[in-house]
Design a protein around this motif. Structure first.
Motif, PDB file in Angstrom:
ATOM      1  N   THR A 327       0.682  -1.286  -0.187  1.00 19.43           N
ATOM      2  CA  THR A 327      -0.238  -0.190   0.276  1.00 19.43           C
ATOM      3  C   THR A 327       1.080   0.979  -0.098  1.00 19.43           C
ATOM      4  O   THR A 327       2.473   1.417   0.005  1.00 19.43           O
ATOM      5  N   ALA A 328       0.201   2.467  -0.270  1.00 18.65           N
ATOM      6  CA  ALA A 328       1.040   3.820  -0.181  1.00 18.65           C
ATOM      7  C   ALA A 328       1.597   3.644   1.425  1.00 18.65           C
ATOM      8  O   ALA A 328       2.570   4.871   1.682  1.00 18.65           O
ATOM      9  N   PHE A 329       1.281   3.233   2.192  1.00 17.22           N
ATOM     10  CA  PHE A 329       1.541   3.767   3.647  1.00 17.22           C
ATOM     11  C   PHE A 329       2.650   2.412   3.409  1.00 17.22           C
ATOM     12  O   PHE A 329       2.786   2.459   5.177  1.00 17.22           O
ATOM     13  N   GLY A 330       3.074   2.000   3.007  1.00 13.58           N
ATOM     14  CA  GLY A 330       4.215   0.917   3.162  1.00 13.58           C
ATOM     15  C   GLY A 330       4.204  -0.571   3.885  1.00 13.58           C
ATOM     16  O   GLY A 330       4.657  -1.244   4.176  1.00 13.58           O
ATOM     17  N   SER A 331       2.238  -0.750   3.853  1.00 10.76           N
ATOM     18  CA  SER A 331       2.238  -1.908   4.265  1.00 10.76           C
ATOM     19  C   SER A 331       1.477  -2.745   3.776  1.00 10.76           C
ATOM     20  O   SER A 331       1.325  -2.221   2.378  1.00 10.76           O
ATOM     21  N   GLN A 332       1.439  -4.390   3.934  1.00 13.97           N
ATOM     22  CA  GLN A 332       1.103  -5.611   3.094  1.00 13.97           C
ATOM     23  C   GLN A 332      -0.564  -5.746   2.771  1.00 13.97           C
ATOM     24  O   GLN A 332      -1.215  -5.572   4.377  1.00 13.97           O
ATOM     25  N   ARG A 333      -1.111  -6.220   2.006  1.00  6.80           N
ATOM     26  CA  ARG A 333      -2.221  -7.035   2.433  1.00  6.80           C
ATOM     27  C   ARG A 333      -2.633  -7.945   1.238  1.00  6.80           C
ATOM     28  O   ARG A 333      -2.257  -7.441   0.173  1.00  6.80           O
ATOM     29  N   ILE A 334      -3.090  -8.886   1.428  1.00  3.41           N
ATOM     30  CA  ILE A 334      -4.068 -10.218   0.936  1.00  3.41           C
ATOM     31  C   ILE A 334      -5.014  -9.805  -0.351  1.00  3.41           C
ATOM     32  O   ILE A 334      -5.904  -8.467  -0.256  1.00  3.41           O
ATOM     33  N   VAL A 335      -5.320  -9.029  -0.883  1.00  5.63           N
ATOM     34  CA  VAL A 335      -6.120  -8.850  -2.352  1.00  5.63           C
ATOM     35  C   VAL A 335      -6.327 -10.705  -3.128  1.00  5.63           C
ATOM     36  O   VAL A 335      -5.240 -11.008  -3.974  1.00  5.63           O
ATOM     37  N   ASP A 336      -7.806 -10.928  -2.542  1.00  2.00           N
ATOM     38  CA  ASP A 336      -8.060 -12.116  -2.424  1.00  2.00           C
ATOM     39  C   ASP A 336      -9.049 -11.718  -4.234  1.00  2.00           C
ATOM     40  O   ASP A 336      -9.254 -11.032  -4.478  1.00  2.00           O
ATOM     41  N   THR A 337      -9.570 -13.599  -4.627  1.00  2.00           N
ATOM     42  CA  THR A 337     -10.308 -13.499  -5.433  1.00  2.00           C
ATOM     43  C   THR A 337     -11.846 -12.667  -4.675  1.00  2.00           C
ATOM     44  O   THR A 337     -12.155 -12.678  -3.441  1.00  2.00           O
ATOM     45  N   LEU A 338     -12.160 -12.109  -5.805  1.00  4.90           N
ATOM     46  CA  LEU A 338     -13.388 -11.375  -5.592  1.00  4.90           C
ATOM     47  C   LEU A 338     -14.899 -12.353  -4.844  1.00  4.90           C
ATOM     48  O   LEU A 338     -14.838 -13.624  -6.298  1.00  4.90           O
ATOM     49  N   ILE A 339     -15.958 -11.983  -4.275  1.00  6.75           N
ATOM     50  CA  ILE A 339     -17.062 -12.739  -3.649  1.00  6.75           C
ATOM     51  C   ILE A 339     -18.310 -11.715  -3.868  1.00  6.75           C
ATOM     52  O   ILE A 339     -18.029 -10.621  -3.477  1.00  6.75           O
ATOM     53  N   GLY A 340     -19.095 -12.835  -4.674  1.00 12.46           N
ATOM     54  CA  GLY A 340     -19.897 -11.486  -5.313  1.00 12.46           C
ATOM     55  C   GLY A 340     -20.102 -11.105  -6.528  1.00 12.46           C
ATOM     56  O   GLY A 340     -18.703 -11.103  -7.486  1.00 12.46           O
ATOM     57  N   GLU A 341     -20.855 -10.681  -7.000  1.00 14.21           N
ATOM     58  CA  GLU A 341     -20.125  -8.861  -8.212  1.00 14.21           C
ATOM     59  C   GLU A 341     -20.218  -7.442  -7.679  1.00 14.21           C
ATOM     60  O   GLU A 341     -21.107  -7.172  -7.041  1.00 14.21           O
ATOM     61  N   GLN A 342     -19.721  -6.849  -8.058  1.00 16.63           N
ATOM     62  CA  GLN A 342     -19.374  -5.383  -7.626  1.00 16.63           C
ATOM     63  C   GLN A 342     -20.692  -4.668  -8.302  1.00 16.63           C
ATOM     64  O   GLN A 342     -21.353  -4.115  -8.005  1.00 16.63           O
ATOM     65  N   LEU A 343     -20.450  -4.846  -9.909  1.00 19.08           N
ATOM     66  CA  LEU A 343     -21.781  -4.830 -10.805  1.00 19.08           C
ATOM     67  C   LEU A 343     -22.110  -5.904 -12.014  1.00 19.08           C
ATOM     68  O   LEU A 343     -20.824  -6.161 -12.496  1.00 19.08           O
ATOM     69  N   PRO A 344     -23.363  -5.922 -11.155  1.00 17.28           N
ATOM     70  CA  PRO A 344     -23.997  -6.897 -12.564  1.00 17.28           C
ATOM     71  C   PRO A 344     -23.934  -6.650 -13.976  1.00 17.28           C
ATOM     72  O   PRO A 344     -24.013  -5.786 -14.611  1.00 17.28           O
ATOM     73  N   ARG A 345     -23.932  -7.377 -14.713  1.00 20.43           N
ATOM     74  CA  ARG A 345     -24.590  -7.234 -16.659  1.00 20.43           C
ATOM     75  C   ARG A 345     -22.778  -6.015 -16.823  1.00 20.43           C
ATOM     76  O   ARG A 345     -23.814  -5.016 -18.027  1.00 20.43           O
ATOM     77  N   ILE A 346     -21.902  -6.338 -16.708  1.00 18.95           N
ATOM     78  CA  ILE A 346     -21.274  -5.315 -16.805  1.00 18.95           C
ATOM     79  C   ILE A 346     -20.688  -5.882 -18.316  1.00 18.95           C
ATOM     80  O   ILE A 346     -19.584  -4.685 -19.206  1.00 18.95           O
ATOM     81  N   CYS A 347     -20.891  -7.042 -18.679  1.00 16.33           N
ATOM     82  CA  CYS A 347     -20.333  -7.134 -20.235  1.00 16.33           C
ATOM     83  C   CYS A 347     -20.922  -8.331 -21.376  1.00 16.33           C
ATOM     84  O   CYS A 347     -21.836  -8.673 -20.546  1.00 16.33           O
TER      85      CYS A 347
END
Length: 347
Positions: A327-347
């Motif tokens: 991150t911009a603050f120098g820490s680390q975090r896990i980026v997991d696989t998306l759970i659910g749908e942020q925006l449906p019918r996007i494509c």
């Protein structure tokens, strides 16, 4: 009486899917006339190709299919027709293939204005010409009102992979670099704008574009690209998780290296979205040998489809199967696989 095949204001009826005169008029006057391909104009039940023409371009066939149900049909900078062609072209190209031929299946809701269908077909024609592919076969179905939402499109594509190209999701090696070809999340933001969910002062357009020409140039400079995917639904985060899982390695990226428009960040903050998961329709994620980074970035930034290309991280051995972001603050975090749908019918 006008000799034009369709009259202003005319809409799709069930007769256009009946197999009779109205259906043949729709196919011949709209799709065949617009796509203007010699194979398609023969109106056979299949397209036919000579093996010699294909084997001269490579030693393997690539085949893919995708369906498009985006809402709305037209959005800033693009439409469902452009998506249908470009998305399938890109799915072939990220496997190292040279895209050649597409099919087009239309599922049309009764009552759709024929002018809308004509506009979509014209967009598909332009997109195919830009990508250098031919729409050679297709199918048309009409369903009653309410059985689908206006228009759904399926496209399948065939391409040829040149000898010596071996791009796989599990090909990443520790020490490799991770590249992308530009701003993330533009397509997702364009759909939000088109749906009227925000009163935006500046319009963000979709990034929908064919990537096959850029990828061909990249492979000419670096034939041993390890992994390559287009970051569509699920965005960058999903692609990196697929690479990490398939290669049993760790993808490490830096937040400050990610090219994201200020407007897209603002939309994400307002709606509680994460730009790492926003859909793109013209962005590739490449894992490449570290020694090829400079040459590839120079080439990509000189190409219209890669002006804002960036190196965003690297591959490590551990923790295996994980994606980490600094991150911009120098820490680390896990980026997991998306759970659910942020925006449906996007494509």
């Amino acid at each position: 009486m006008s000799n034009a095949p369709f009259t202003p204001g005319q809409t799709i009826t069930m007769a256009h899917g009946s197999g009779g005169k109205a259906m043949h008029q729709l196919i011949e006057s709209l799709f065949v006339a617009t796509f203007d391909d010699p194979q398609l104009s023969q109106l056979e039940d299949q397209a036919r190709f000579y093996f010699a023409e294909m084997t001269g371009a490579g030693d393997r066939l690539a085949f893919t299919t995708d369906s498009y149900v985006v809402d709305p049909l037209f959005f800033p900078g693009g439409d469902i027709g452009q998506l249908a062609v470009t998305g399938t072209v890109n799915d072939l190209a990220v496997g190292g293939a040279r895209p050649l031929y597409l099919s087009c299946g239309m599922i049309i809701e009764e009552g759709l204005p024929i002018e809308t269908l004509q506009a979509v077909a014209q967009s598909m024609k332009r997109s195919a010409e830009t990508a250098g592919v031919s729409i050679v076969t297709g199918d048309t179905k009409v369903v009653p009102r309410g059985a689908c939402d206006k228009l759904f499109i399926n496209t399948a594509g065939v391409g040829v992979i040149p000898a010596g190209i071996q791009i796989e999701a599990g090909g990443a090696k520790p020490g490799d670099a991770i590249l992308i070809n530009g701003y993330l999340g533009d397509h997702g933001a364009a759909i939000v704008d088109a749906r009227g969910e925000l009163a935006m002062e500046s319009q963000i357009e979709t990034d929908c574009q064919p990537l096959n020409h850029l990828i061909a140039d990249m492979l000419a400079v670096c034939p041993d690209i390890r992994c390559l995917r287009d970051a569509t639904r699920g965005g960058l985060a999903t692609v990196l998780n697929e690479f990490a899982a398939a290669g049993n390695c760790c993808m490490q990226i830096e937040e400050q290296a990610l090219p994201i428009r200020t407007e897209v960040r603002g939309i994400c903050e307002i709606l509680g979205l994460d730009p790492l998961y926003l859909a793109n329709e013209g962005k590739l994620v490449a894992v490449v040998p570290a020694q090829a980074v400079d040459a590839l970035l120079d080439l990509m930034r000189a190409h219209p489809a890669g002006a804002h290309s960036a190196a965003i991280g690297c591959v490590a051995g551990a923790p295996a199967g994980r994606v980490l972001i600094k991150t911009a603050f120098g820490s680390q975090r896990i980026v997991d696989t998306l759970i659910g749908e942020q925006l449906p019918r996007i494509c």
